[in-house]
Design a protein around this motif. Structure first.
Motif, PDB file in Angstrom:
ATOM      1  N   MET A  98      -4.611   6.951  -1.912  1.00 33.83           N
ATOM      2  CA  MET A  98      -4.200   7.042  -0.516  1.00 33.83           C
ATOM      3  C   MET A  98      -2.709   7.327  -0.395  1.00 33.83           C
ATOM      4  O   MET A  98      -2.288   8.218   0.357  1.00 33.83           O
ATOM      5  N   TYR A  99      -1.890   6.588  -1.138  1.00 35.42           N
ATOM      6  CA  TYR A  99      -0.448   6.782  -1.014  1.00 35.42           C
ATOM      7  C   TYR A  99       0.013   8.106  -1.602  1.00 35.42           C
ATOM      8  O   TYR A  99       1.026   8.659  -1.174  1.00 35.42           O
ATOM      9  N   SER A 100      -0.750   8.640  -2.541  1.00 39.94           N
ATOM     10  CA  SER A 100      -0.457   9.977  -3.053  1.00 39.94           C
ATOM     11  C   SER A 100      -0.679  11.015  -1.956  1.00 39.94           C
ATOM     12  O   SER A 100       0.152  11.921  -1.760  1.00 39.94           O
ATOM     13  N   LEU A 101      -1.775  10.895  -1.226  1.00 40.41           N
ATOM     14  CA  LEU A 101      -2.052  11.815  -0.124  1.00 40.41           C
ATOM     15  C   LEU A 101      -1.015  11.685   0.984  1.00 40.41           C
ATOM     16  O   LEU A 101      -0.702  12.660   1.677  1.00 40.41           O
ATOM     17  N   LEU A 102      -0.485  10.490   1.161  1.00 46.54           N
ATOM     18  CA  LEU A 102       0.538  10.251   2.188  1.00 46.54           C
ATOM     19  C   LEU A 102       1.924  10.686   1.734  1.00 46.54           C
ATOM     20  O   LEU A 102       2.871  10.715   2.533  1.00 46.54           O
ATOM     21  N   GLY A 103       2.061  11.003   0.448  1.00 50.72           N
ATOM     22  CA  GLY A 103       3.357  11.412  -0.082  1.00 50.72           C
ATOM     23  C   GLY A 103       4.331  10.264  -0.223  1.00 50.72           C
ATOM     24  O   GLY A 103       5.557  10.456  -0.165  1.00 50.72           O
ATOM     25  N   ILE A 104       3.812   9.055  -0.439  1.00 48.39           N
ATOM     26  CA  ILE A 104       4.660   7.871  -0.582  1.00 48.39           C
ATOM     27  C   ILE A 104       4.704   7.487  -2.060  1.00 48.39           C
ATOM     28  O   ILE A 104       3.683   7.090  -2.630  1.00 48.39           O
ATOM     29  N   PRO A 105       5.851   7.614  -2.714  1.00 45.77           N
ATOM     30  CA  PRO A 105       5.933   7.296  -4.142  1.00 45.77           C
ATOM     31  C   PRO A 105       5.872   5.795  -4.409  1.00 45.77           C
ATOM     32  O   PRO A 105       6.262   4.985  -3.554  1.00 45.77           O
ATOM     33  N   LYS A 106       5.407   5.442  -5.567  1.00 50.03           N
ATOM     34  CA  LYS A 106       5.338   4.043  -5.962  1.00 50.03           C
ATOM     35  C   LYS A 106       6.738   3.431  -5.966  1.00 50.03           C
ATOM     36  O   LYS A 106       7.689   4.026  -6.462  1.00 50.03           O
ATOM     37  N   ASN A 112       6.474   2.199   2.343  1.00 52.27           N
ATOM     38  CA  ASN A 112       5.290   1.346   2.329  1.00 52.27           C
ATOM     39  C   ASN A 112       5.251   0.454   3.576  1.00 52.27           C
ATOM     40  O   ASN A 112       4.188   0.258   4.168  1.00 52.27           O
ATOM     41  N   TRP A 113       6.388  -0.086   3.954  1.00 55.88           N
ATOM     42  CA  TRP A 113       6.481  -0.953   5.128  1.00 55.88           C
ATOM     43  C   TRP A 113       6.117  -0.178   6.398  1.00 55.88           C
ATOM     44  O   TRP A 113       5.391  -0.676   7.257  1.00 55.88           O
ATOM     45  N   ARG A 114       6.610   1.060   6.489  1.00 58.61           N
ATOM     46  CA  ARG A 114       6.298   1.894   7.652  1.00 58.61           C
ATOM     47  C   ARG A 114       4.803   2.204   7.701  1.00 58.61           C
ATOM     48  O   ARG A 114       4.179   2.128   8.766  1.00 58.61           O
ATOM     49  N   GLN A 115       4.239   2.551   6.554  1.00 62.49           N
ATOM     50  CA  GLN A 115       2.817   2.887   6.529  1.00 62.49           C
ATOM     51  C   GLN A 115       1.960   1.675   6.867  1.00 62.49           C
ATOM     52  O   GLN A 115       0.980   1.784   7.591  1.00 62.49           O
ATOM     53  N   TRP A 116       2.333   0.501   6.347  1.00 60.79           N
ATOM     54  CA  TRP A 116       1.598  -0.712   6.693  1.00 60.79           C
ATOM     55  C   TRP A 116       1.668  -0.960   8.202  1.00 60.79           C
ATOM     56  O   TRP A 116       0.696  -1.389   8.824  1.00 60.79           O
ATOM     57  N   GLY A 117       2.797  -0.628   8.797  1.00 63.52           N
ATOM     58  CA  GLY A 117       2.954  -0.783  10.235  1.00 63.52           C
ATOM     59  C   GLY A 117       2.035   0.115  11.040  1.00 63.52           C
ATOM     60  O   GLY A 117       1.729  -0.173  12.207  1.00 63.52           O
ATOM     61  N   ASP A 198      -8.234  12.988  13.061  1.00 66.23           N
ATOM     62  CA  ASP A 198      -7.356  14.156  12.922  1.00 66.23           C
ATOM     63  C   ASP A 198      -7.701  14.808  11.596  1.00 66.23           C
ATOM     64  O   ASP A 198      -7.255  14.369  10.533  1.00 66.23           O
ATOM     65  N   GLU A 199      -8.509  15.848  11.660  1.00 65.02           N
ATOM     66  CA  GLU A 199      -8.996  16.470  10.430  1.00 65.02           C
ATOM     67  C   GLU A 199      -7.896  17.206   9.670  1.00 65.02           C
ATOM     68  O   GLU A 199      -8.081  17.571   8.507  1.00 65.02           O
ATOM     69  N   SER A 200      -6.749  17.428  10.311  1.00 62.36           N
ATOM     70  CA  SER A 200      -5.651  18.119   9.629  1.00 62.36           C
ATOM     71  C   SER A 200      -4.817  17.167   8.772  1.00 62.36           C
ATOM     72  O   SER A 200      -3.969  17.611   7.992  1.00 62.36           O
ATOM     73  N   ALA A 201      -5.032  15.863   8.915  1.00 61.31           N
ATOM     74  CA  ALA A 201      -4.240  14.871   8.175  1.00 61.31           C
ATOM     75  C   ALA A 201      -4.765  14.732   6.750  1.00 61.31           C
ATOM     76  O   ALA A 201      -5.963  14.473   6.542  1.00 61.31           O
ATOM     77  N   ALA A 202      -3.872  14.877   5.784  1.00 60.05           N
ATOM     78  CA  ALA A 202      -4.284  14.820   4.376  1.00 60.05           C
ATOM     79  C   ALA A 202      -4.944  13.498   4.021  1.00 60.05           C
ATOM     80  O   ALA A 202      -5.895  13.453   3.240  1.00 60.05           O
ATOM     81  N   VAL A 203      -4.464  12.403   4.620  1.00 62.95           N
ATOM     82  CA  VAL A 203      -4.999  11.087   4.276  1.00 62.95           C
ATOM     83  C   VAL A 203      -6.485  10.981   4.614  1.00 62.95           C
ATOM     84  O   VAL A 203      -7.219  10.209   3.986  1.00 62.95           O
TER      85      VAL A 203
END
Length: 223
Positions: A98-106, A112-117, A198-203
């Motif tokens: 999931m985080y790879s699709l979102l472009g959020i590196p480990k 991560n905080w923003r995405q959790w929000g 939103d079918e255009s969203a990679a996630v």
């Protein structure tokens, strides 16, 4: 949609279009889902459905509250489970994909905080559902809530909508309780986003894997 198709097509959607969902459609979904079974038919669930200004207020106040490092940053009810293998690997595999699709590196704590929000924005879905349960009921009623939620998710999918069940909503429960007027004698168990994907969203291309039956089913008494 055939029930098999709804089960196969349903997935957790984490990006929604802003298109409104009519109250009549939400009501229809809830009415059909209310046929879900419960132990001795006690039907313990309570559901708060939020949209419009109430949804926006809830989002804003929860997001502001979580920045204060509040004491209610965990569930109000006991959660003492200690995950072990193979559950840890399954959880980490999903997170990595999931985080790879979102472009959020480990290791990117801020991202991560923003995405959790995003959980507390219902991933931009126009409708949010919050599920509550009387505190004096036992663990079996948590199962009943899960059955109701699955029924809602399948009924929604059959009508062209998508969902995401969200355990995150049992955090910061003091704000949800205040904004929605949830009584003190009820636990806020979890939430759910409801809307059009939103079918255009990679996630939303993520489809979590499932284990083969041989990993979790034991057949007894068959020839």
């Amino acid at each position: 949609m055939h029930i098999d198709d709804a089960l196969t097509a349903r997935k957790s959607v984490r990006a929604f279009r802003p298109d409104p969902v009519p109250l009549s459609l939400v009501t229809e979904i809830l009415e059909i889902a209310s046929r879900a079974p419960s132990g001795t038919n006690i039907q313990p669930w309570k559901v708060h459905v939020v949209a419009g200004e109430t949804r926006r207020r809830l989002e804003a106040e929860v997001l502001a509250h979580r920045e204060t490092q509040p004491a209610d940053d965990g569930a109000e009810f006991p959660r003492t489970s200690k995950r072990k293998e193979p559950y840890i690997t399954r959880m980490r595999t999903l997170g990595k994909e999931m985080y790879s699709l979102l472009g959020i590196p480990k290791g990117d704590k801020e991202a991560n905080w923003r995405q959790w929000g995003r959980n507390y924005q219902f991933f931009d879905a126009p409708v949010g559902l919050l599920f509550t349960l009387d505190k004096d009921l036992d663990a079996m009623s948590f199962i009943d809530i899960g059955i109701l939620m699955q029924s809602i998710m399948l009924a929604a999918k059959a009508r062209g909508l998508d969902t995401c069940a969200q355990g995150a909503w049992n955090n910061y429960w003091s704000v949800t309780r205040r904004v929605l007027g949830v009584p003190e004698d009820e636990y806020i168990i979890c939430g759910m986003s409801l809307g059009y994907a939103d079918e255009s969203a990679a996630v939303n291309t993520l489809v979590s894997e499932r284990e083969p039956l041989s990993d979790f089913v034991t057949f007894h008494g068959f020839d």
